[in-house]
Design an enzyme around this catalytic site. Sequence first.
Site, PDB file in Angstrom:
ATOM      1  CG  ASP A   1      -1.909  -1.143   1.199  1.00  0.00           C
ATOM      2  OD1 ASP A   1      -2.218  -1.637   0.105  1.00  0.00           O
ATOM      3  OD2 ASP A   1      -2.340  -1.562   2.286  1.00  0.00           O
TER       4      ASP A   1
ATOM      5  CE  LYS B   1       2.452  -2.419  -4.325  1.00  0.00           C
ATOM      6  NZ  LYS B   1       2.051  -2.060  -2.942  1.00  0.00           N
TER       7      LYS B   1
ATOM      8  N   GLY C   1      -4.561  -4.308  -3.799  1.00  0.00           N
ATOM      9  CA  GLY C   1      -5.526  -3.256  -4.119  1.00  0.00           C
ATOM     10  C   GLY C   1      -4.717  -2.033  -4.494  1.00  0.00           C
ATOM     11  CG  HIS C   2      -1.931  -2.129  -6.981  1.00  0.00           C
ATOM     12  ND1 HIS C   2      -1.061  -2.743  -7.848  1.00  0.00           N
ATOM     13  CD2 HIS C   2      -1.670  -2.656  -5.757  1.00  0.00           C
ATOM     14  CE1 HIS C   2      -0.321  -3.611  -7.176  1.00  0.00           C
ATOM     15  NE2 HIS C   2      -0.664  -3.583  -5.915  1.00  0.00           N
TER      16      HIS C   2
ATOM     17  CD  GLN D   1       0.670  -8.898  -2.429  1.00  0.00           C
ATOM     18  OE1 GLN D   1       1.306  -9.565  -3.224  1.00  0.00           O
ATOM     19  NE2 GLN D   1      -0.586  -8.594  -2.660  1.00  0.00           N
TER      20      GLN D   1
HETATM   21  P1  GDP Z   1      -0.746   0.382  -3.517  1.00  0.00           P
HETATM   22  O1  GDP Z   1      -1.366  -0.880  -3.069  1.00  0.00           O
HETATM   23  O2  GDP Z   1       0.713   0.442  -3.246  1.00  0.00           O
HETATM   24  O3  GDP Z   1      -1.055   0.717  -4.947  1.00  0.00           O
HETATM   25  O4  GDP Z   1      -1.395   1.534  -2.626  1.00  0.00           O
HETATM   26  P2  GDP Z   1      -2.963   1.686  -2.258  1.00  0.00           P
HETATM   27  O5  GDP Z   1      -3.689   2.144  -3.451  1.00  0.00           O
HETATM   28  O6  GDP Z   1      -3.460   0.477  -1.566  1.00  0.00           O
HETATM   29  O7  GDP Z   1      -2.889   2.805  -1.144  1.00  0.00           O
HETATM   30  C1  GDP Z   1      -2.398   4.061  -1.401  1.00  0.00           C
HETATM   31  C2  GDP Z   1      -3.515   5.080  -1.105  1.00  0.00           C
HETATM   32  O8  GDP Z   1      -2.946   6.370  -1.018  1.00  0.00           O
HETATM   33  C3  GDP Z   1      -4.555   5.180  -2.208  1.00  0.00           C
HETATM   34  O9  GDP Z   1      -5.788   5.498  -1.625  1.00  0.00           O
HETATM   35  C4  GDP Z   1      -4.042   6.320  -3.076  1.00  0.00           C
HETATM   36  O10 GDP Z   1      -5.089   6.984  -3.787  1.00  0.00           O
HETATM   37  C5  GDP Z   1      -3.461   7.228  -2.024  1.00  0.00           C
HETATM   38  N1  GDP Z   1      -2.299   8.029  -2.457  1.00  0.00           N
HETATM   39  C6  GDP Z   1      -1.293   7.705  -3.302  1.00  0.00           C
HETATM   40  N2  GDP Z   1      -0.369   8.681  -3.338  1.00  0.00           N
HETATM   41  C7  GDP Z   1      -0.800   9.641  -2.488  1.00  0.00           C
HETATM   42  C8  GDP Z   1      -0.264  10.894  -2.055  1.00  0.00           C
HETATM   43  O11 GDP Z   1       0.817  11.311  -2.443  1.00  0.00           O
HETATM   44  N3  GDP Z   1      -1.000  11.605  -1.148  1.00  0.00           N
HETATM   45  C9  GDP Z   1      -2.201  11.156  -0.669  1.00  0.00           C
HETATM   46  N4  GDP Z   1      -2.832  11.926   0.223  1.00  0.00           N
HETATM   47  N5  GDP Z   1      -2.730   9.987  -1.052  1.00  0.00           N
HETATM   48  C10 GDP Z   1      -2.032   9.244  -1.941  1.00  0.00           C
HETATM   49  P1  IMO Z   2      -0.920  -4.167  -2.244  1.00  0.00           P
HETATM   50  O1  IMO Z   2      -0.484  -4.760  -3.545  1.00  0.00           O
HETATM   51  C1  IMO Z   2      -1.006  -4.510   2.118  1.00  0.00           C
HETATM   52  C2  IMO Z   2      -1.125  -8.558   3.795  1.00  0.00           C
HETATM   53  C3  IMO Z   2      -2.359  -8.992   4.538  1.00  0.00           C
HETATM   54  C4  IMO Z   2      -1.737  -9.931   5.550  1.00  0.00           C
HETATM   55  C5  IMO Z   2      -0.621 -10.605   4.751  1.00  0.00           C
HETATM   56  C6  IMO Z   2      -0.995 -11.957   4.182  1.00  0.00           C
HETATM   57  O2  IMO Z   2      -2.200  -3.416  -2.308  1.00  0.00           O
HETATM   58  O3  IMO Z   2       0.178  -3.400  -1.601  1.00  0.00           O
HETATM   59  P2  IMO Z   2      -2.554 -12.723   2.163  1.00  0.00           P
HETATM   60  O4  IMO Z   2      -4.007 -12.517   1.910  1.00  0.00           O
HETATM   61  O5  IMO Z   2      -1.673 -12.166   1.100  1.00  0.00           O
HETATM   62  O6  IMO Z   2      -2.207 -14.132   2.506  1.00  0.00           O
HETATM   63  O7  IMO Z   2      -2.250 -11.879   3.511  1.00  0.00           O
HETATM   64  O8  IMO Z   2      -0.321  -9.715   3.694  1.00  0.00           O
HETATM   65  N1  IMO Z   2      -1.348  -8.056   2.401  1.00  0.00           N
HETATM   66  C7  IMO Z   2      -1.273  -6.773   2.049  1.00  0.00           C
HETATM   67  N2  IMO Z   2      -1.064  -5.661   2.786  1.00  0.00           N
HETATM   68  N3  IMO Z   2      -1.115  -4.399   0.766  1.00  0.00           N
HETATM   69  C8  IMO Z   2      -1.294  -5.496   0.011  1.00  0.00           C
HETATM   70  O9  IMO Z   2      -1.264  -5.465  -1.337  1.00  0.00           O
HETATM   71  C9  IMO Z   2      -1.423  -6.752   0.649  1.00  0.00           C
HETATM   72  N4  IMO Z   2      -1.615  -8.023   0.216  1.00  0.00           N
HETATM   73  C10 IMO Z   2      -1.556  -8.800   1.296  1.00  0.00           C
HETATM   74  O10 IMO Z   2      -3.004  -7.905   5.153  1.00  0.00           O
HETATM   75  O11 IMO Z   2      -1.111  -9.195   6.572  1.00  0.00           O
HETATM   76 MG    MG Z   3      -2.901  -1.571  -1.839  1.00  0.00          MG
END
Ligand code: GDP
Ligand code: IMO
Ligand code: MG
Length: 420
Positions: free
Chosen positions: A9, A12, A36-37, A220
């Site tokens: 999270d 990415k 979840g991207h 991840q």
């Molecule tokens: P990922 O799994 O690495 O793609 O990250 P996620 O999408 O799960 O979580 C990142 C969250 O931060 C999302 O809700 C993005 O919309 C938000 N986000 C990304 N970059 C920024 C930033 O620079 N500032 C803020 N406030 N939110 C951001």
């Molecule tokens: P993105 O790609 C954050 C965490 C789960 C748990 C552990 C194992 O959005 O960054 P699993 O279901 O993979 O066996 O769970 O990994 N986890 C993540 N945490 N971002 C993710 O993906 C994750 N995918 C799995 O919360 O701790």
């Molecule tokens: Mg994510």
Amino acid sequence: MVVGAQWGDEGKGKVIDLLTEKVDFVVRFQGGNNAGHTVVVGEQEFVMHLIPSGILHSGKFCVIGNGVVVDPGALLEEIESLKKRGIEVDDHLGVSDQAHLIFPYHKALDKLREAKVGPGKIGTTGRGIGPCYTDKAARVGIRLADLLDDEVFRRKLKLNLEEKNALFRSFYQAPAFEFEAIYQEYCGYRERIAPYCINAPVILNRAIQEGKSILFEGAQGTWLDIDHGTYPYVTSSNATAGGACVGTGVGPTQIDQVIGVVKAYTTRVGEGPFPTEFPPVLMEQIRSKGKEFGATTGRPRRCGWFDAVLVRHAILVNGMTEIAVTKLDVLDDSPRVKIATHYRLEGKTLEAPPATIDRWNQVEPVYEEHPGWLTDTTQVSCFEDLPPQARRYLKRLEELLRVKISIVSVGSKREQAFHV
Ligand code: GDP
Ligand code: IMO
Ligand code: MG
């Protein structure tokens, strides 16, 4: 390649979206719909679980590699929901015929196993990821190519159900799965997924020979990697850079840039060690400002200060050439910001992470404190326009990490980021 340097999270999706313009292919190489991207385009928010985030740019080809575990129902749902929102998918997506498939018994096992261990649970996403990779390693997994061959599919599904149903009945005292119901459900998926099925290594290596460029989208993060993470509180795949080669069939000599993504602080979803985790009040403040709730399960994310020990090691095991710092704006209201520079354990200084969970749980982070910038950065569009304290914070991170920061993000929208 873009990979996470913390516990996932990191943003990415946002960074991938920024870089997609310059490439021809975007490829996922591991994980599944546990990811979840998030990508925000104009007023629209997209959360991608299986399909590479590059699909949101027209004219790109997206690939789900052999290293990804695919839940066909979830994939088809994602395809449909993108199409409904006007995104072209059909000639822009390929799924490796060697990718392993997630079945209902994987999801059930994931949840039952977590429930059974109770307090020692991992806090998985419940998507069946671990059990599917377990079957892959045990050499009983069912791949996309197997689903396409009815006879093979029947045989493998029967064999799997025999063993799994015994486990459900006796060990978990849970209902068994019926062959016919799963068989029919997956035959329904077969026709709909077949058009996306490709020989990914052939297509990707041909593209490279033709001078096309490929962006690998990690899911991840390094500390959730099955080998390099905080085992056993990890996911079941190699989320580090090396995973991209085995998970796609593109050799390491073809990869020339590895970008690590970090938040300006740290978050983690699920259980496991987290040395720089905030105390409750600060946790609440940053969680609400950063909207730190899981993009896949909606769970509140645990938040903490930037941990340079974690990221330094991530840079090392991934061979990262640069890093992207996201969510700098989330620290805008913090009067002071802290960075953990090293750990203390049993009176000794640790520059690198410990080897066991017991030791992880005992380390004490040692912080340096910096004045906050107390200025809104969300409209800033170049490094020089950042407030001086924010620039100093980033420069200090560069010093501690010994790599260049090449991208800074100050908001969730596409335009709220800049190259340095
Ligand atoms: P990922 O799994 O690495 O793609 O990250 P996620 O999408 O799960 O979580 C990142 C969250 O931060 C999302 O809700 C993005 O919309 C938000 N986000 C990304 N970059 C920024 C930033 O620079 N500032 C803020 N406030 N939110 C951001
Ligand atoms: P993105 O790609 C954050 C965490 C789960 C748990 C552990 C194992 O959005 O960054 P699993 O279901 O993979 O066996 O769970 O990994 N986890 C993540 N945490 N971002 C993710 O993906 C994750 N995918 C799995 O919360 O701790
Ligand atoms: Mg994510």
